[in-house]
Design an enzyme around this catalytic site. Sequence first.
Site, PDB file in Angstrom:
ATOM      1  CB  SER A 267      -1.045  -0.225   1.293  1.00 21.58           C
ATOM      2  OG  SER A 267      -1.447   1.222   1.313  1.00 21.58           O
TER       3      SER A 267
ATOM      4  CE1 TYR B 233      -4.607  -2.025   4.864  1.00 24.53           C
ATOM      5  CE2 TYR B 233      -3.298   0.000   4.538  1.00 24.53           C
ATOM      6  CZ  TYR B 233      -3.998  -1.199   4.195  1.00 24.53           C
ATOM      7  OH  TYR B 233      -4.231  -1.294   2.627  1.00 24.53           O
TER       8      TYR B 233
HETATM    9  P1  NAD Z   1     -11.343  -5.884  -0.479  1.00 23.15           P
HETATM   10  O1  NAD Z   1     -12.183  -5.776   1.069  1.00 23.15           O
HETATM   11  O2  NAD Z   1     -12.297  -5.658  -1.713  1.00 23.15           O
HETATM   12  O3  NAD Z   1     -10.844  -7.300  -0.556  1.00 23.15           O
HETATM   13  C1  NAD Z   1     -10.305  -8.156   0.208  1.00 23.15           C
HETATM   14  C2  NAD Z   1     -10.171  -9.334  -0.035  1.00 23.15           C
HETATM   15  O4  NAD Z   1      -9.310 -10.131   1.080  1.00 23.15           O
HETATM   16  C3  NAD Z   1     -11.538 -10.195  -0.125  1.00 23.15           C
HETATM   17  O5  NAD Z   1     -11.687 -11.228  -1.083  1.00 23.15           O
HETATM   18  C4  NAD Z   1     -11.470 -10.848   1.286  1.00 23.15           C
HETATM   19  O6  NAD Z   1     -12.682 -11.940   1.348  1.00 23.15           O
HETATM   20  C5  NAD Z   1     -10.107 -11.256   1.359  1.00 23.15           C
HETATM   21  N1  NAD Z   1      -9.947 -11.710   2.803  1.00 23.15           N
HETATM   22  C6  NAD Z   1     -10.169 -10.636   3.811  1.00 23.15           C
HETATM   23  N2  NAD Z   1      -9.939 -11.341   5.073  1.00 23.15           N
HETATM   24  C7  NAD Z   1      -9.263 -12.667   4.535  1.00 23.15           C
HETATM   25  C8  NAD Z   1      -8.954 -13.883   5.458  1.00 23.15           C
HETATM   26  N3  NAD Z   1      -8.704 -13.866   6.603  1.00 23.15           N
HETATM   27  N4  NAD Z   1      -8.403 -14.796   4.582  1.00 23.15           N
HETATM   28  C9  NAD Z   1      -8.583 -14.889   3.277  1.00 23.15           C
HETATM   29  N5  NAD Z   1      -9.091 -13.793   2.597  1.00 23.15           N
HETATM   30  C10 NAD Z   1      -9.326 -12.784   3.214  1.00 23.15           C
HETATM   31  O7  NAD Z   1     -10.169  -5.148  -0.205  1.00 23.15           O
HETATM   32  P2  NAD Z   1      -9.156  -4.390  -1.522  1.00 23.15           P
HETATM   33  O8  NAD Z   1      -8.984  -3.088  -1.515  1.00 23.15           O
HETATM   34  O9  NAD Z   1      -9.155  -5.034  -2.654  1.00 23.15           O
HETATM   35  O10 NAD Z   1      -7.833  -4.935  -0.860  1.00 23.15           O
HETATM   36  C11 NAD Z   1      -6.772  -5.978  -1.385  1.00 23.15           C
HETATM   37  C12 NAD Z   1      -5.327  -5.275  -0.658  1.00 23.15           C
HETATM   38  O11 NAD Z   1      -5.186  -4.412  -1.316  1.00 23.15           O
HETATM   39  C13 NAD Z   1      -5.438  -5.434   0.676  1.00 23.15           C
HETATM   40  O12 NAD Z   1      -4.111  -6.290   1.022  1.00 23.15           O
HETATM   41  C14 NAD Z   1      -5.213  -3.917   0.713  1.00 23.15           C
HETATM   42  O13 NAD Z   1      -4.795  -3.688   2.174  1.00 23.15           O
HETATM   43  C15 NAD Z   1      -4.659  -3.549  -0.387  1.00 23.15           C
HETATM   44  N6  NAD Z   1      -4.665  -2.204  -0.656  1.00 23.15           N
HETATM   45  C16 NAD Z   1      -5.965  -1.410  -0.947  1.00 23.15           C
HETATM   46  C17 NAD Z   1      -6.025  -0.282  -1.047  1.00 23.15           C
HETATM   47  C18 NAD Z   1      -7.423   0.369  -1.616  1.00 23.15           C
HETATM   48  O14 NAD Z   1      -7.369   1.463  -1.709  1.00 23.15           O
HETATM   49  N7  NAD Z   1      -8.260  -0.202  -1.808  1.00 23.15           N
HETATM   50  C19 NAD Z   1      -4.942   0.758  -1.099  1.00 23.15           C
HETATM   51  C20 NAD Z   1      -3.857  -0.053  -0.867  1.00 23.15           C
HETATM   52  C21 NAD Z   1      -3.712  -1.309  -0.711  1.00 23.15           C
END
Ligand code: NAD
Length: 260
Positions: A142, A155
């Site tokens: 991130s 986080y």
């Molecule tokens: P999201 O909530 O859409 O997806 C998260 C995924 O992780 C889902 O498929 C969920 O079921 C799965 N998950 C959660 N807990 C779990 C567990 N205990 N075991 C297995 N699977 C699990 O979120 P996203 O925004 O797509 O995030 C994906 C990654 O990107 C994360 O690591 C997040 O920190 C990172 N990220 C997101 C953003 C953003 O702005 N959305 C920015 C930077 C980094």
Amino acid sequence: MLKGKVAVVTGSTSGIGLGIARALAAEGADIMMNGFGDAGEIETLRAGMAAEFGVRVAFNGADLAKPAETRGLIEAAIAELGKVDILVNNAGIQFVSPVEDFPDEQWERVIAINLSAAFYGTKYALPGMKSRNWGRIINVASAHGLAASPNKSAYVAAKHGVVGLTKVVALETAETGVTANAICPGWVLTPLVQKQIDALAARKGLSDAEASRDLLSEKQPSKTFVTPEQIAALAVFICSDAAANLRGAAINMDGGWLAQ
Ligand code: NAD
């Protein structure tokens, strides 16, 4: 480009992980999906991806908060799809609170899913990658892996840890055909971020559009969301031969967030 390769994408039932899984499948890779959600909806996604791209797509619902289940996910991919060539450590959760009020169990959970699962997945996928002298480990960190914000202690600590883990694995594999890199997204409109927009809207009495604008204005100079497809295209590049010497990098795709 990836025909014959097998990719495990954690947290691929939603958001960025789903975008990456679809992009790797579009390049011909077989996919092991993972994540939570409604069983029927997940099956629709799984079957749809397999049909659309003509690849094998399996699903494993391992809870990555549990090291044994993370190991089980890698073992299931090997048993069902033959091997793991590409590991995308993407699953992640967020929890927002000042340090002094941060619930202990939320700290443990954020660290377990966002950081420790990447360690365990890498640990169990790496031997096979090394034996075939080809592999790609892509950690979805991130902008918070490179800079901090208040109220996100677990986080930010986890994501900085992921960037550190990425560098160590890159050094340990530097003379092999395995690479390890991190992608550092800024704001991407996914359920994880929608929750934060909803909280902001409730706190300040704003509409969804106003809260989204506030959220973006605070950090992201482009004032537009990065899309899962843009992140996924970067993941595909990391899997290409052109990226064979991209090692230990933390690449921010963040609308200018970290340029400030
Ligand atoms: P999201 O909530 O859409 O997806 C998260 C995924 O992780 C889902 O498929 C969920 O079921 C799965 N998950 C959660 N807990 C779990 C567990 N205990 N075991 C297995 N699977 C699990 O979120 P996203 O925004 O797509 O995030 C994906 C990654 O990107 C994360 O690591 C997040 O920190 C990172 N990220 C997101 C953003 C953003 O702005 N959305 C920015 C930077 C980094």
